[in-house]
Design a protein around this motif. Structure first.
Motif, PDB file in Angstrom:
ATOM      1  N   ARG A 142      48.378 -24.637  23.967  1.00  0.00           N
ATOM      2  CA  ARG A 142      49.750 -24.425  24.438  1.00  0.00           C
ATOM      3  C   ARG A 142      49.797 -24.907  25.880  1.00  0.00           C
ATOM      4  NH1 ARG A 142      47.668 -18.821  24.114  1.00  0.00           N
ATOM      5  NH2 ARG A 142      47.041 -18.395  26.254  1.00  0.00           N
ATOM      6  N   ARG A 143      50.972 -24.844  26.508  1.00  0.00           N
ATOM      7  CA  ARG A 143      51.149 -25.508  27.788  1.00  0.00           C
ATOM      8  C   ARG A 143      50.384 -24.814  28.926  1.00  0.00           C
ATOM      9  NH1 ARG A 143      50.637 -27.936  31.242  1.00  0.00           N
ATOM     10  NH2 ARG A 143      51.940 -29.204  32.573  1.00  0.00           N
ATOM     11  N   TYR A 144      50.430 -23.468  28.978  1.00  0.00           N
ATOM     12  CA  TYR A 144      49.798 -22.751  30.100  1.00  0.00           C
ATOM     13  C   TYR A 144      48.849 -21.661  29.598  1.00  0.00           C
ATOM     14  CZ  TYR A 144      52.905 -25.057  33.388  1.00  0.00           C
ATOM     15  OH  TYR A 144      53.551 -26.011  34.141  1.00  0.00           O
ATOM     16  N   LEU A 145      48.039 -21.146  30.506  1.00  0.00           N
ATOM     17  CA  LEU A 145      47.118 -20.032  30.216  1.00  0.00           C
ATOM     18  C   LEU A 145      46.252 -20.339  29.005  1.00  0.00           C
ATOM     19  CD1 LEU A 145      49.233 -16.842  30.938  1.00  0.00           C
ATOM     20  CD2 LEU A 145      47.033 -17.448  31.950  1.00  0.00           C
ATOM     21  N   VAL A 146      45.523 -21.412  29.095  1.00  0.00           N
ATOM     22  CA  VAL A 146      44.792 -21.854  27.921  1.00  0.00           C
ATOM     23  C   VAL A 146      43.509 -22.562  28.353  1.00  0.00           C
ATOM     24  CG1 VAL A 146      45.941 -24.111  27.739  1.00  0.00           C
ATOM     25  CG2 VAL A 146      45.221 -22.932  25.673  1.00  0.00           C
ATOM     26  N   ILE A 147      42.470 -22.426  27.530  1.00  0.00           N
ATOM     27  CA  ILE A 147      41.222 -23.149  27.811  1.00  0.00           C
ATOM     28  C   ILE A 147      41.395 -24.589  27.330  1.00  0.00           C
ATOM     29  CG2 ILE A 147      38.739 -23.253  27.322  1.00  0.00           C
ATOM     30  CD1 ILE A 147      38.793 -20.244  26.893  1.00  0.00           C
ATOM     31  N   SER A 148      40.918 -25.541  28.123  1.00  0.00           N
ATOM     32  CA  SER A 148      41.123 -26.953  27.797  1.00  0.00           C
ATOM     33  C   SER A 148      40.425 -27.349  26.511  1.00  0.00           C
ATOM     34  CB  SER A 148      40.579 -27.824  28.932  1.00  0.00           C
ATOM     35  OG  SER A 148      41.345 -27.650  30.089  1.00  0.00           O
ATOM     36  N   ILE A 149      41.138 -28.158  25.706  1.00  0.00           N
ATOM     37  CA  ILE A 149      40.509 -28.847  24.567  1.00  0.00           C
ATOM     38  C   ILE A 149      39.894 -30.145  25.085  1.00  0.00           C
ATOM     39  CG2 ILE A 149      40.971 -30.002  22.360  1.00  0.00           C
ATOM     40  CD1 ILE A 149      43.355 -28.037  22.015  1.00  0.00           C
ATOM     41  N   ALA A 164      37.989 -47.408  40.915  1.00  0.00           N
ATOM     42  CA  ALA A 164      38.499 -46.319  40.071  1.00  0.00           C
ATOM     43  C   ALA A 164      37.371 -45.345  39.768  1.00  0.00           C
ATOM     44  CB  ALA A 164      39.042 -46.894  38.760  1.00  0.00           C
ATOM     45  N   ARG A 165      37.712 -44.067  39.793  1.00  0.00           N
ATOM     46  CA  ARG A 165      36.757 -43.053  39.342  1.00  0.00           C
ATOM     47  C   ARG A 165      37.467 -42.191  38.296  1.00  0.00           C
ATOM     48  NH1 ARG A 165      35.912 -43.642  44.697  1.00  0.00           N
ATOM     49  NH2 ARG A 165      37.254 -41.916  45.303  1.00  0.00           N
ATOM     50  N   ILE A 166      36.905 -42.170  37.106  1.00  0.00           N
ATOM     51  CA  ILE A 166      37.534 -41.479  35.971  1.00  0.00           C
ATOM     52  C   ILE A 166      36.543 -40.455  35.429  1.00  0.00           C
ATOM     53  CG2 ILE A 166      38.625 -41.792  33.703  1.00  0.00           C
ATOM     54  CD1 ILE A 166      40.025 -43.489  35.755  1.00  0.00           C
ATOM     55  N   ALA A 167      37.016 -39.236  35.168  1.00  0.00           N
ATOM     56  CA  ALA A 167      36.132 -38.215  34.587  1.00  0.00           C
ATOM     57  C   ALA A 167      36.863 -37.471  33.475  1.00  0.00           C
ATOM     58  CB  ALA A 167      35.669 -37.243  35.664  1.00  0.00           C
ATOM     59  N   VAL A 168      36.097 -37.079  32.470  1.00  0.00           N
ATOM     60  CA  VAL A 168      36.652 -36.352  31.320  1.00  0.00           C
ATOM     61  C   VAL A 168      35.883 -35.049  31.144  1.00  0.00           C
ATOM     62  CG1 VAL A 168      36.839 -36.405  28.787  1.00  0.00           C
ATOM     63  CG2 VAL A 168      37.516 -38.399  30.136  1.00  0.00           C
ATOM     64  N   GLY A 169      36.603 -33.963  30.906  1.00  0.00           N
ATOM     65  CA  GLY A 169      35.972 -32.657  30.717  1.00  0.00           C
ATOM     66  C   GLY A 169      36.235 -32.087  29.332  1.00  0.00           C
ATOM     67  N   ALA A 170      35.452 -31.086  28.968  1.00  0.00           N
ATOM     68  CA  ALA A 170      35.543 -30.358  27.689  1.00  0.00           C
ATOM     69  C   ALA A 170      35.195 -31.232  26.488  1.00  0.00           C
ATOM     70  CB  ALA A 170      36.920 -29.709  27.509  1.00  0.00           C
ATOM     71  N   ASP A 203      34.760 -27.202  17.564  1.00  0.00           N
ATOM     72  CA  ASP A 203      34.784 -25.747  17.808  1.00  0.00           C
ATOM     73  C   ASP A 203      36.166 -25.218  17.451  1.00  0.00           C
ATOM     74  OD1 ASP A 203      36.455 -26.262  19.938  1.00  0.00           O
ATOM     75  OD2 ASP A 203      35.009 -25.734  21.500  1.00  0.00           O
ATOM     76  N   VAL A 204      36.395 -23.932  17.779  1.00  0.00           N
ATOM     77  CA  VAL A 204      37.657 -23.311  17.367  1.00  0.00           C
ATOM     78  C   VAL A 204      38.870 -24.005  17.976  1.00  0.00           C
ATOM     79  CG1 VAL A 204      36.819 -20.998  16.861  1.00  0.00           C
ATOM     80  CG2 VAL A 204      37.369 -21.599  19.223  1.00  0.00           C
ATOM     81  N   ARG A 205      38.675 -24.708  19.080  1.00  0.00           N
ATOM     82  CA  ARG A 205      39.831 -25.327  19.746  1.00  0.00           C
ATOM     83  C   ARG A 205      40.148 -26.717  19.209  1.00  0.00           C
ATOM     84  NH1 ARG A 205      37.456 -22.442  23.755  1.00  0.00           N
ATOM     85  NH2 ARG A 205      36.295 -24.171  24.636  1.00  0.00           N
ATOM     86  N   GLY A 206      39.180 -27.381  18.581  1.00  0.00           N
ATOM     87  CA  GLY A 206      39.458 -28.719  18.062  1.00  0.00           C
ATOM     88  C   GLY A 206      38.188 -29.355  17.535  1.00  0.00           C
ATOM     89  N   SER A 207      38.353 -30.355  16.664  1.00  0.00           N
ATOM     90  CA  SER A 207      37.171 -31.056  16.138  1.00  0.00           C
ATOM     91  C   SER A 207      36.747 -32.138  17.128  1.00  0.00           C
ATOM     92  CB  SER A 207      37.507 -31.687  14.788  1.00  0.00           C
ATOM     93  OG  SER A 207      38.451 -32.729  14.989  1.00  0.00           O
ATOM     94  N   LEU A 256      45.206 -34.513  33.875  1.00  0.00           N
ATOM     95  CA  LEU A 256      45.957 -34.066  32.687  1.00  0.00           C
ATOM     96  C   LEU A 256      45.051 -33.185  31.835  1.00  0.00           C
ATOM     97  CD1 LEU A 256      47.941 -37.100  31.220  1.00  0.00           C
ATOM     98  CD2 LEU A 256      48.882 -35.011  32.207  1.00  0.00           C
ATOM     99  N   LYS A 257      45.655 -32.110  31.334  1.00  0.00           N
ATOM    100  CA  LYS A 257      44.882 -31.162  30.516  1.00  0.00           C
ATOM    101  C   LYS A 257      45.584 -30.989  29.181  1.00  0.00           C
ATOM    102  CE  LYS A 257      44.074 -26.098  30.742  1.00  0.00           C
ATOM    103  NZ  LYS A 257      43.697 -25.008  31.676  1.00  0.00           N
ATOM    104  N   LEU A 258      44.804 -30.958  28.121  1.00  0.00           N
ATOM    105  CA  LEU A 258      45.350 -30.667  26.793  1.00  0.00           C
ATOM    106  C   LEU A 258      44.825 -29.308  26.347  1.00  0.00           C
ATOM    107  CD1 LEU A 258      46.783 -31.592  24.107  1.00  0.00           C
ATOM    108  CD2 LEU A 258      44.512 -32.337  23.378  1.00  0.00           C
ATOM    109  N   GLY A 259      45.753 -28.407  26.029  1.00  0.00           N
ATOM    110  CA  GLY A 259      45.360 -27.108  25.477  1.00  0.00           C
ATOM    111  C   GLY A 259      46.188 -26.831  24.239  1.00  0.00           C
TER     112      GLY A 259
END
Ligand SMILES: Cc1cc2nc3c(=O)[nH]c(=O)nc-3n(C[C@H](O)[C@H](O)[C@H](O)COP(=O)(O)OP(=O)(O)OC[C@H]3O[C@@H](n4cnc5c(N)ncnc54)[C@H](O)[C@@H]3O)c2cc1C
Length: 274
Positions: free
Chosen positions: A180-187, A204-210, A250-254, A175-178
């Motif tokens: 907007r829905r598409y064409l966006v860098i992940s928050i 279980a293997r869980i990973a988080v990015g950004a 950063d500009v995308r979120g705190s 799952l990705k949060l940006g």
């Protein structure tokens, strides 16, 4: 541009890399990083090397050649283990980017927001590197060392990504949060691979990015999910499990927003396995 070379064999590419070349695959990170300035470096285009193409499989698992594009991955007949990586692939830019951009290029570029990294960490992926002394393999978790930093040595190419076959039936999700829905860098983004037996999580293997310079596995959450019934995973997510993360403002979120968002992403992701 100084020189441009498009070798047709891996040996030719490795021989060329005895002197400095910048590797070019799909160019979707390479070119945007050079907008407004002349390309004055030697460019080694690896897209003409047949040995680097395609996805193969064996008893040990799967091997994604370095020039496998996101679109090729999406269209490949792969088991549910790869659903998470395919979900990430569908969210990398738009179709044009997916047609040109490679999974390996995403790893080598090593952006903290690279969508390929969390699902591949959750698949326990390794990278296969070829260079003058031969071939070596590294866990992806060791390969990316920081923001835009990897253990790729001068003269080395990433030639493949390897995904081991899990011991039990396994499924994955992403799952990705940006903004907007598409064409966006992940928050923020989250990926999970669960090995399941008789309706319970075996591992279980869980990973988080950004949410850190390099995407991180969450071992405490992985431990909390082991043995749990698949229908009751979301309730096991706790803020304390996010300890390996170090999100920034950063500009995308705190940083605070990212922490809140990750908890919600993880719960949604795990609910999807029920
Ligand atoms: C409009 C747009 C939208 C995008 N959206 C997203 C997105 O949503 N999510 C996301 O994660 N990324 C996104 N990207 C970034 C990019 O598309 C991906 O990171 C892509 O996977 C990069 O692959 P590539 O083959 O184009 O890499 P390239 O640009 O060819 O190379 C990237 C870097 O890796 C090196 N490299 C490439 N292959 C190798 C190799 N085999 N061995 C050694 N070094 C290598 C190159 O030298 C370069 O430094 C977007 C880019 C654009 C332009």
């Amino acid at each position: 541009m100084a020189d441009y070379l498009r070798p047709v064999s891996l040996d030719e590419a490795l021989a060329a890399l005895a002197r400095p070349w910048t590797v070019l695959a799909g160019g979707t990170d390479f070119y945007p990083a050079r907008v407004g300035r002349a390309i004055d470096e030697n460019v080694l285009d690896i897209t003409g090397i047949p040995d680097l193409r395609g996805i193969s499989t064996g008893p040990w698992g799967w091997r994604l050649g370095a020039t496998t594009t996101w679109a090729e991955l999406i269209e490949a007949p792969l088991p549910p283990l790869f659903d998470g990586l395919k979900q990430a692939a569908r969210e990398v830019g738009g179709r044009q980017i997916q047609n040109a951009g490679t999974v390996a290029g995403n790893l080598c570029n090593a952006s903290p927001a690279a969508d390929g990294v969390p699902p591949l960490l959750a698949l326990d992926a390794e990278v296969e590197l070829a260079g003058p002394p031969g071939t070596r393999r590294l866990p992806l978790s060791a390969f990316i060392t920081g923001n835009r930093c990897t253990l790729l040595a001068p003269g080395e190419l990433l030639v493949a990504i390897r995904v081991p076959k899990p011991a039990h039936d396994a499924r994955s999700a992403f799952l990705k949060l940006g903004a907007r829905r598409y064409l966006v860098i992940s928050i923020a983004m989250a990926a999970a691979t669960l090995e399941i037996e008789d309706g319970r999580v075996v591992s279980a293997r869980i990973a988080v990015g950004a949410c850190s310079a390099v995407a991180q596995r969450l071992p405490a959450l992985e431990g909390a999910l082991a043995g749990a019934p698949v229908a009751a995973l979301a309730g096991r997510v706790d803020v304390a499990h996010l300890a390996p993360l170090s999100p920034i403002d950063d500009v995308r979120g705190s940083a605070a927003y990212r922490r809140d968002a990750v908890v919600i992403l993880l719960r949604r992701l795990l609910r999807g396995f029920a």
